[in-house]
Scaffold this active site. Sequence first.
Site, short mmCIF file in Angstrom:
data_model
loop_
_atom_site.label_atom_id
_atom_site.label_comp_id
_atom_site.label_asym_id
_atom_site.label_seq_id
_atom_site.Cartn_x
_atom_site.Cartn_y
_atom_site.Cartn_z
CG HIS A 149 -18.15 12.65 33.00
ND1 HIS A 149 -17.10 13.54 33.00
CD2 HIS A 149 -18.24 12.19 34.27
CE1 HIS A 149 -16.56 13.60 34.22
NE2 HIS A 149 -17.23 12.78 35.00
CG ASN A 164 -13.08 13.02 26.46
OD1 ASN A 164 -13.01 13.80 27.40
ND2 ASN A 164 -12.02 12.66 25.74
CB VAL A 165 -19.99 13.52 26.32
CG1 VAL A 165 -20.11 13.43 27.84
CG2 VAL A 165 -19.71 14.95 25.89
P1 OAD Z 1 -10.28 20.06 31.06
O1 OAD Z 1 -10.63 21.07 30.03
O2 OAD Z 1 -10.53 20.42 32.49
O3 OAD Z 1 -8.75 19.68 30.95
C1 OAD Z 1 -8.16 19.32 29.72
C2 OAD Z 1 -6.70 19.00 29.96
O4 OAD Z 1 -6.15 18.57 28.73
C3 OAD Z 1 -5.85 20.18 30.44
O5 OAD Z 1 -5.04 19.78 31.54
C4 OAD Z 1 -5.00 20.53 29.23
O6 OAD Z 1 -3.70 20.98 29.59
C5 OAD Z 1 -4.90 19.20 28.53
N1 OAD Z 1 -4.70 19.31 27.07
C6 OAD Z 1 -5.18 20.25 26.22
N2 OAD Z 1 -4.79 20.00 24.97
C7 OAD Z 1 -4.07 18.86 25.01
C8 OAD Z 1 -3.38 18.07 24.03
N3 OAD Z 1 -3.39 18.39 22.72
N4 OAD Z 1 -2.72 16.96 24.45
C9 OAD Z 1 -2.71 16.61 25.75
N5 OAD Z 1 -3.32 17.31 26.72
C10 OAD Z 1 -4.00 18.42 26.36
O7 OAD Z 1 -11.05 18.71 30.66
P2 OAD Z 1 -11.33 17.43 31.55
O8 OAD Z 1 -10.25 17.21 32.54
O9 OAD Z 1 -11.65 16.31 30.62
O10 OAD Z 1 -17.53 16.99 32.91
O11 OAD Z 1 -12.64 17.84 32.30
C11 OAD Z 1 -13.24 16.93 33.18
C12 OAD Z 1 -14.72 17.13 33.19
O12 OAD Z 1 -15.02 18.50 33.45
C13 OAD Z 1 -15.41 16.89 31.85
O13 OAD Z 1 -15.68 15.53 31.61
C14 OAD Z 1 -16.66 17.67 31.99
C15 OAD Z 1 -16.07 18.93 32.55
O14 OAD Z 1 -16.90 19.73 33.28
C16 OAD Z 1 -18.85 17.11 32.84
O15 OAD Z 1 -19.39 17.82 32.01
C17 OAD Z 1 -19.60 16.30 33.86
#
Ligand code: OAD
Length: 234
Positions: A110, A93-94
């Site tokens: 990131h 997270n940023v």
């Molecule tokens: P995603 O949006 O891909 O995934 C978020 C995850 O959190 C999903 O699996 C949801 O089911 C889960 N989720 C949502 N609400 C939740 C809650 N209240 N409690 C628990 N889980 C929940 O985000 P990231 O995996 O962080 O990179 O994405 C990875 C990277 O992709 C980011 O850092 C960013 C993005 O592109 C860059 O910008 C380089």
Amino acid sequence: MSYQNIVILTGAGISQESGLGTFRDNGGLWAEYAIEDVATPEAFAANPRLVYDFYNMRRAELLKDEISFNSAHQALADFESHFAGQFKLVTQNVDNLHEAAGSKSLIHMHGELQKARCLFCGHISMWEDDLDEKSICPSCQDTRGMRPHIVWFGEMPLQMDDIYSLLADCDLFVSIGTSGNVYPAAGFVQIANDAGAHTVELNLEPSQGATLFKEKIYGKASEIVPAFLKGLGR
Ligand code: OAD
């Protein structure tokens, strides 16, 4: 079982209940914006204004009064402050919600929305205002070189050597609120498994790599993270 070397990975899901949108859920940021338009070095070269605006909008969102850390961020910070062994929090997270909650041993792999980096001298500075072509580097005073201190697609995430060596030594790896779509973070679970660590997924739903985890707990981060950490003891 008591653990001595813990590595926690977090993603956008941990901040969702704080009011910050995720990337890939329904209505997530990548449904509204194309990655190749706003989150690559090529996009910044082709259309800096669009890229500046995207991150200015996200920074302004983060700085709104109503955005604050939630009980999952808080539980991680509390756990760290009482834990006697090695503990490292690695976040994709940023936002700044982990440090706002009190986390200390933290890697922003990131980058960070509230920092800017000068392309000319490399200086990284805190940045809370909008950023644009006219922004002046506080170190070398040059303009046109200030970019968001964010790792874009196609760039190497930060502190990877540190992260790989922590994973190779860990006995517990916990992944929280990430969809497991983006490497290298999505590959951390396999490295931890290879190191013999216990691996746990805490997420709203099974991630892309769910089958790789030895233990899985599904629910809202604000509920399952505090409960899981309480169960670990100190
Ligand atoms: P995603 O949006 O891909 O995934 C978020 C995850 O959190 C999903 O699996 C949801 O089911 C889960 N989720 C949502 N609400 C939740 C809650 N209240 N409690 C628990 N889980 C929940 O985000 P990231 O995996 O962080 O990179 O994405 C990875 C990277 O992709 C980011 O850092 C960013 C993005 O592109 C860059 O910008 C380089």
